[in-house]
Design a protein around this motif. Structure first.
Motif, PDB file in Angstrom:
ATOM      1  N   LEU A 151       0.874  -1.241  -0.003  1.00  0.00           N
ATOM      2  CA  LEU A 151      -0.132  -0.061   0.089  1.00  0.00           C
ATOM      3  C   LEU A 151       0.919   1.272   0.001  1.00  0.00           C
ATOM      4  O   LEU A 151       0.493   2.170  -0.861  1.00  0.00           O
ATOM      5  N   GLU A 152       1.894   1.367   0.827  1.00  0.00           N
ATOM      6  CA  GLU A 152       2.731   2.581   0.939  1.00  0.00           C
ATOM      7  C   GLU A 152       3.692   2.792  -0.367  1.00  0.00           C
ATOM      8  O   GLU A 152       3.582   3.882  -0.948  1.00  0.00           O
ATOM      9  N   GLU A 153       3.998   1.485  -0.880  1.00  0.00           N
ATOM     10  CA  GLU A 153       4.805   1.825  -2.115  1.00  0.00           C
ATOM     11  C   GLU A 153       4.021   2.198  -3.388  1.00  0.00           C
ATOM     12  O   GLU A 153       4.320   3.040  -4.118  1.00  0.00           O
ATOM     13  N   ASP A 154       2.832   1.483  -3.442  1.00  0.00           N
ATOM     14  CA  ASP A 154       1.949   1.893  -4.514  1.00  0.00           C
ATOM     15  C   ASP A 154       1.290   3.315  -4.380  1.00  0.00           C
ATOM     16  O   ASP A 154       1.051   4.050  -5.628  1.00  0.00           O
ATOM     17  N   ARG A 155       1.251   3.939  -3.394  1.00  0.00           N
ATOM     18  CA  ARG A 155       0.617   5.304  -3.004  1.00  0.00           C
ATOM     19  C   ARG A 155       1.596   6.530  -2.640  1.00  0.00           C
ATOM     20  O   ARG A 155       1.072   7.470  -2.124  1.00  0.00           O
ATOM     21  N   THR A 156       2.820   6.116  -2.818  1.00  0.00           N
ATOM     22  CA  THR A 156       3.586   7.197  -2.609  1.00  0.00           C
ATOM     23  C   THR A 156       4.656   7.563  -3.904  1.00  0.00           C
ATOM     24  O   THR A 156       4.800   6.620  -4.669  1.00  0.00           O
ATOM     25  N   CYS A 157       4.650   8.904  -4.025  1.00  0.00           N
ATOM     26  CA  CYS A 157       5.693   9.312  -5.203  1.00  0.00           C
ATOM     27  C   CYS A 157       7.110   8.759  -5.095  1.00  0.00           C
ATOM     28  O   CYS A 157       7.662   8.729  -4.237  1.00  0.00           O
ATOM     29  N   LYS A 158       7.505   8.011  -6.219  1.00  0.00           N
ATOM     30  CA  LYS A 158       8.658   7.447  -6.074  1.00  0.00           C
ATOM     31  C   LYS A 158       9.631   8.299  -6.188  1.00  0.00           C
ATOM     32  O   LYS A 158      11.133   8.266  -5.749  1.00  0.00           O
ATOM     33  N   LYS A 159       9.435   9.422  -6.810  1.00  0.00           N
ATOM     34  CA  LYS A 159      10.411  10.726  -6.895  1.00  0.00           C
ATOM     35  C   LYS A 159      10.680  11.326  -5.537  1.00  0.00           C
ATOM     36  O   LYS A 159      11.970  11.707  -5.188  1.00  0.00           O
ATOM     37  N   HIS A 160       9.449  11.716  -4.945  1.00  0.00           N
ATOM     38  CA  HIS A 160       9.796  12.618  -3.748  1.00  0.00           C
ATOM     39  C   HIS A 160       9.264  12.021  -2.511  1.00  0.00           C
ATOM     40  O   HIS A 160       9.375  12.640  -1.392  1.00  0.00           O
ATOM     41  N   ASN A 161       8.898  10.629  -2.445  1.00  0.00           N
ATOM     42  CA  ASN A 161       8.530  10.066  -1.354  1.00  0.00           C
ATOM     43  C   ASN A 161       7.566  10.562  -0.363  1.00  0.00           C
ATOM     44  O   ASN A 161       7.402  10.365   0.613  1.00  0.00           O
ATOM     45  N   LYS A 162       6.389  11.058  -1.095  1.00  0.00           N
ATOM     46  CA  LYS A 162       5.337  11.817  -0.571  1.00  0.00           C
ATOM     47  C   LYS A 162       3.885  11.084  -0.811  1.00  0.00           C
ATOM     48  O   LYS A 162       4.001  10.395  -1.965  1.00  0.00           O
ATOM     49  N   PHE A 163       2.976  11.331  -0.326  1.00  0.00           N
ATOM     50  CA  PHE A 163       1.797  10.748  -0.544  1.00  0.00           C
ATOM     51  C   PHE A 163       1.320  11.221  -1.830  1.00  0.00           C
ATOM     52  O   PHE A 163       1.419  12.454  -2.258  1.00  0.00           O
ATOM     53  N   LEU A 164       0.666  10.316  -2.847  1.00  0.00           N
ATOM     54  CA  LEU A 164      -0.076  10.687  -4.106  1.00  0.00           C
ATOM     55  C   LEU A 164      -1.170  11.082  -3.696  1.00  0.00           C
ATOM     56  O   LEU A 164      -2.334  10.640  -3.388  1.00  0.00           O
ATOM     57  N   GLU A 165      -1.464  12.664  -3.580  1.00  0.00           N
ATOM     58  CA  GLU A 165      -2.676  13.174  -3.402  1.00  0.00           C
ATOM     59  C   GLU A 165      -3.415  14.068  -4.305  1.00  0.00           C
ATOM     60  O   GLU A 165      -4.662  14.221  -4.206  1.00  0.00           O
ATOM     61  N   LEU A 166      -2.732  14.193  -5.358  1.00  0.00           N
ATOM     62  CA  LEU A 166      -3.332  14.972  -6.764  1.00  0.00           C
ATOM     63  C   LEU A 166      -3.246  14.191  -7.710  1.00  0.00           C
ATOM     64  O   LEU A 166      -2.530  13.362  -7.955  1.00  0.00           O
ATOM     65  N   PHE A 167      -3.978  14.622  -8.810  1.00  0.00           N
ATOM     66  CA  PHE A 167      -4.333  14.009 -10.155  1.00  0.00           C
ATOM     67  C   PHE A 167      -4.110  15.072 -11.145  1.00  0.00           C
ATOM     68  O   PHE A 167      -4.811  16.067 -11.361  1.00  0.00           O
ATOM     69  N   CYS A 168      -3.006  14.655 -11.998  1.00  0.00           N
ATOM     70  CA  CYS A 168      -2.568  15.591 -13.154  1.00  0.00           C
ATOM     71  C   CYS A 168      -3.443  15.249 -14.391  1.00  0.00           C
ATOM     72  O   CYS A 168      -3.039  14.263 -15.015  1.00  0.00           O
ATOM     73  N   ARG A 169      -4.404  16.197 -14.634  1.00  0.00           N
ATOM     74  CA  ARG A 169      -5.287  15.982 -15.963  1.00  0.00           C
ATOM     75  C   ARG A 169      -4.546  15.928 -17.144  1.00  0.00           C
ATOM     76  O   ARG A 169      -5.004  15.612 -18.021  1.00  0.00           O
ATOM     77  N   THR A 170      -3.393  16.901 -17.003  1.00  0.00           N
ATOM     78  CA  THR A 170      -2.641  17.138 -18.203  1.00  0.00           C
ATOM     79  C   THR A 170      -1.955  15.731 -18.622  1.00  0.00           C
ATOM     80  O   THR A 170      -2.019  15.435 -19.948  1.00  0.00           O
ATOM     81  N   ASP A 171      -1.284  15.274 -17.740  1.00  0.00           N
ATOM     82  CA  ASP A 171      -0.663  13.932 -17.936  1.00  0.00           C
ATOM     83  C   ASP A 171      -1.212  12.621 -17.595  1.00  0.00           C
ATOM     84  O   ASP A 171      -0.741  11.618 -17.881  1.00  0.00           O
ATOM     85  N   GLN A 172      -2.555  12.920 -17.151  1.00  0.00           N
ATOM     86  CA  GLN A 172      -3.677  11.654 -16.758  1.00  0.00           C
ATOM     87  C   GLN A 172      -2.538  10.583 -15.730  1.00  0.00           C
ATOM     88  O   GLN A 172      -2.542   9.353 -16.034  1.00  0.00           O
ATOM     89  N   MET A 173      -2.198  11.397 -14.471  1.00  0.00           N
ATOM     90  CA  MET A 173      -1.381  10.502 -13.561  1.00  0.00           C
ATOM     91  C   MET A 173      -1.645  10.956 -12.175  1.00  0.00           C
ATOM     92  O   MET A 173      -1.571  12.420 -12.219  1.00  0.00           O
ATOM     93  N   CYS A 174      -1.338  10.327 -11.174  1.00  0.00           N
ATOM     94  CA  CYS A 174      -1.369  10.772  -9.805  1.00  0.00           C
ATOM     95  C   CYS A 174       0.182  11.251  -9.588  1.00  0.00           C
ATOM     96  O   CYS A 174       1.068  10.684  -9.684  1.00  0.00           O
ATOM     97  N   VAL A 175       0.040  12.343  -8.807  1.00  0.00           N
ATOM     98  CA  VAL A 175       1.292  13.278  -8.118  1.00  0.00           C
ATOM     99  C   VAL A 175       0.975  13.489  -6.961  1.00  0.00           C
ATOM    100  O   VAL A 175      -0.166  13.514  -6.450  1.00  0.00           O
ATOM    101  N   CYS A 176       2.314  14.092  -6.258  1.00  0.00           N
ATOM    102  CA  CYS A 176       2.402  14.318  -4.888  1.00  0.00           C
ATOM    103  C   CYS A 176       2.404  15.909  -5.122  1.00  0.00           C
ATOM    104  O   CYS A 176       2.551  16.628  -6.019  1.00  0.00           O
ATOM    105  N   GLN A 177       2.401  16.625  -3.856  1.00  0.00           N
ATOM    106  CA  GLN A 177       2.286  18.111  -3.941  1.00  0.00           C
ATOM    107  C   GLN A 177       3.602  18.508  -4.463  1.00  0.00           C
ATOM    108  O   GLN A 177       3.669  19.683  -5.025  1.00  0.00           O
ATOM    109  N   PHE A 178       4.736  18.066  -4.075  1.00  0.00           N
ATOM    110  CA  PHE A 178       6.215  18.554  -4.738  1.00  0.00           C
ATOM    111  C   PHE A 178       6.137  18.336  -6.426  1.00  0.00           C
ATOM    112  O   PHE A 178       6.901  19.224  -6.955  1.00  0.00           O
ATOM    113  N   CYS A 179       5.449  17.308  -6.871  1.00  0.00           N
ATOM    114  CA  CYS A 179       5.479  17.100  -8.272  1.00  0.00           C
ATOM    115  C   CYS A 179       4.800  18.402  -9.067  1.00  0.00           C
ATOM    116  O   CYS A 179       5.176  18.797 -10.130  1.00  0.00           O
TER     117      CYS A 179
END
Length: 563
Positions: A151-179
């Motif tokens: 659960l933690e691995e799949d829902r954490t941003c691999k780049k920033h190690n933060k929770f995936l809380e946002l969805f980028c509609r431009t790139d159609q992917m889940c991102v974190c706040q730092f992204c």
């Protein structure tokens, strides 16, 4: 006492980082308590060693030890919660994790099967360790889902190690706040919850559409099953009539055969009895003649002259005998019996006209059924002006074609026929079945059928399957031919006024039907089609042949209906 105290201040036994009951609690130098894993993980993600609660800075990372007092109090609290929880009274029996199942992340030693995963804690819990989430007010606000591995691995941003809380509609992917401040800066991002609500709405619409498609197919399946049932009943009825017809015919022949055999046998027996009586009579005469011969021979050898003279008078006279010239075997009797049997059979056929009517009705019914089956694949054919020879005149709706008086000035396109007076349909077919009808009334010359897409359209053309043409033609008003190689001459009882063309692409079949008579004209079978087939129409070029060829519309074709 301890249990009561714990139940009154349950928040004191919750880690401020994971908001769960302490697991291996430790105490920082500033006096705050955390789970060992929680505070260690927090320090691993920061550059400075700070207290997660009061933000006091430690210049050197403290060495942590489990606070046994708090650990004992946390265990007592968990025990009290389990005893008081109504869920624990109805709790199902827990069991160790099996391969492929999600294990509880809190269990030590034997891992029990997880029943829920928390999206806030990013941890999976068995029924026992899930109790705080069902009791503690702070934990009740967490979102629980069915157990999920990693659960933690799949829902954490691999780049920033933060929770995936946002969805980028431009790139159609889940991102974190730092992204949103780096790779996805200026992109259209929304909270995951908002995107999920829109996706759910879309899924609801899609589900409704899928349900509609399912209902349409269920209805079509029911219609097809009903049609098949009706067809089966019709087939069984017609089959029963046919079987009865042939049964009656066979019985009639068998009866004639039996009667003939019986008569022949009776005549043979009578002939045998007559011959036996005749032979017996001849044998009796032969015995008497043999005795007379013996007496004559004896008398001729006697030395008694007086006896010879006295007896010769009676012996020289012949006794009455049969006239052998009048005795013969009458072989004509069998021939006469055969003739009588044939006459009886002819009489049987003559007095059974209903059998012949049944044969005709059955044949017509089969032809009607076959024609109706083909009509259900009717397509709306429209002529393609880009393929029409310059001497042909097409109607505005593309449903009629006739031979014009003069050659038109049209662009010389690759698709246009320059010599042959023909035109193709706009739409080609590369699978399935299709059917169209042409009115040929008043015509003395025409050619219709189908042609493959890659046919040669320039110069002289030979209308044969080898060259990509499956054609039926009329020449000189009454000469019907099929475009085989060589041409196949056809003999038709009636002159068709409307011709139907049926194609079964997968079966490699092209068939022509007399629509009004509902009878087959000719079929090309067992061909292999590998490219699109187009309707082919040629209005002819003979004199007195000015009437147009008219394509029937879908509304004009009596579509197949099972009755």
């Amino acid at each position: 006492m301890a249990t009561s105290s714990c139940s009154q201040s349950e928040d004191q036994f919750l880690c401020s980082i994971c908001l769960d009951v302490f697991t291996k609690p430790v105490t920082t130098p500033c006096g705050h308590n955390f789970c060992m894993a929680c505070v260690s993980g927090y320090w691993d993600t920061t550059d400075h060693c700070l207290c997660p609660l009061c933000k006091r800075r430690f210049y050197r990372r403290p060495e942590l030890f489990v606070n046994t007092f708090i650990a004992d109090m946390a265990d007592q609290f968990m025990h009290a919660v389990q005893e008081k929880s109504p869920v624990s009274q109805t709790q199902t029996q827990q069991r160790p994790t099996k391969p492929g199942e999600t294990a509880c992340d809190v269990c030590t030693g034997t891992k029990l099967k997880a029943c829920k995963s928390c999206l806030v804690c990013l941890t999976s819990f068995c029924e026992t360790h899930l109790q705080p989430h069902q009791i503690a007010p702070a934990l009740k606000r967490h979102t629980l889902i069915d157990p999920v591995d990693n659960l933690e691995e799949d829902r954490t941003c691999k780049k920033h190690n933060k929770f995936l809380e946002l969805f980028c509609r431009t790139d159609q992917m889940c991102v974190c706040q730092f992204c949103t401040e780096t790779d996805h800066k200026d992109h259209h991002t929304v909270p995951i919850e908002e995107e999920c609500e829109e996706r759910k709405a879309q899924l609801g619409k899609t589900e409704a559409q899928v349900q509609h498609l399912i209902q349409e197919r269920l209805q079509k399946i029911q219609e097809m099953k009903h049609s098949v049932d009706l067809r089966n009943k019709y087939t069984q009825r017609e089959k029963a009539k046919t079987i009865q017809l042939f049964t009656d015919l066979v019985q009639s022949f068998q009866k004639s055969q039996t009667d003939y055999v019986e008569v022949v046998e009776e005549e043979k027996k009578a002939e045998e009895r007559w011959a036996e009586r005749l032979i017996w009579g001849l044998e009796q005469e032969m015995a008497g003649l043999q005795r007379r011969r013996t007496e004559l021979e004896k008398l001729s050898n006697t030395e008694d002259h007086l006896h010879l003279l006295q007896s010769s008078a009676s012996l020289c006279s012949f006794p009455p005998t049969m006239d052998l010239s009048q005795i013969s075997i009458h072989t004509k009797l069998c021939v006469g019996n055969l003739r009588r049997a044939l006459c009886q059979l002819a009489e049987t056929l003559r007095i059974m006209p209903q059998l012949l009517d049944t044969v005709k009705t059955l044949h017509k019914s089969l032809c009607d059924s076959e024609h109706q089956r083909m009509q259900q694949y009717a397509v709306d054919v429209t002529l393609d002006p880009d393929t029409a020879n310059c001497k042909l005149v097409l109607s505005e709706d593309g449903k009629q074609v006739r031979l014009g008086d003069i050659k038109q000035h049209l662009p010389d396109k690759l698709a246009r026929f320059d010599t042959t007076l023909c035109v193709l349909g706009k739409e080609g077919f590369s699978s399935g079945r299709f059917y169209y009808e042409l009115e040929v009334k008043g015509k003395t010359d025409w050619s219709i059928g189908v042609a493959r897409e890659s046919i040669n359209r320039k110069g002289r053309i030979t209308l044969s399957p080898k060259n990509g043409y499956w054609i039926l033609s009329l020449r000189n008003g009454d000469e019907y031919t099929a475009g085989a190689s060589p041409f196949c001459s056809l003999s038709l009882r009636e002159k068709p006024q409307k011709v139907g063309v049926f194609v079964d692409y997968e079966e490699g079949q092209v068939s022509f039907y007399d629509v009004e008579a509902k009878s087959p004209i000719h079929s090309f079978i067992d061909y292999t089609f590998t490219e699109k087939l187009y309707p082919y129409i040629c209005p002819g070029k003979r004199s007195g042949n000015s009437a147009p060829l008219i394509i029937s519309t879908i509304d004009e074709i009596e579509l197949f209906q099972v009755s």
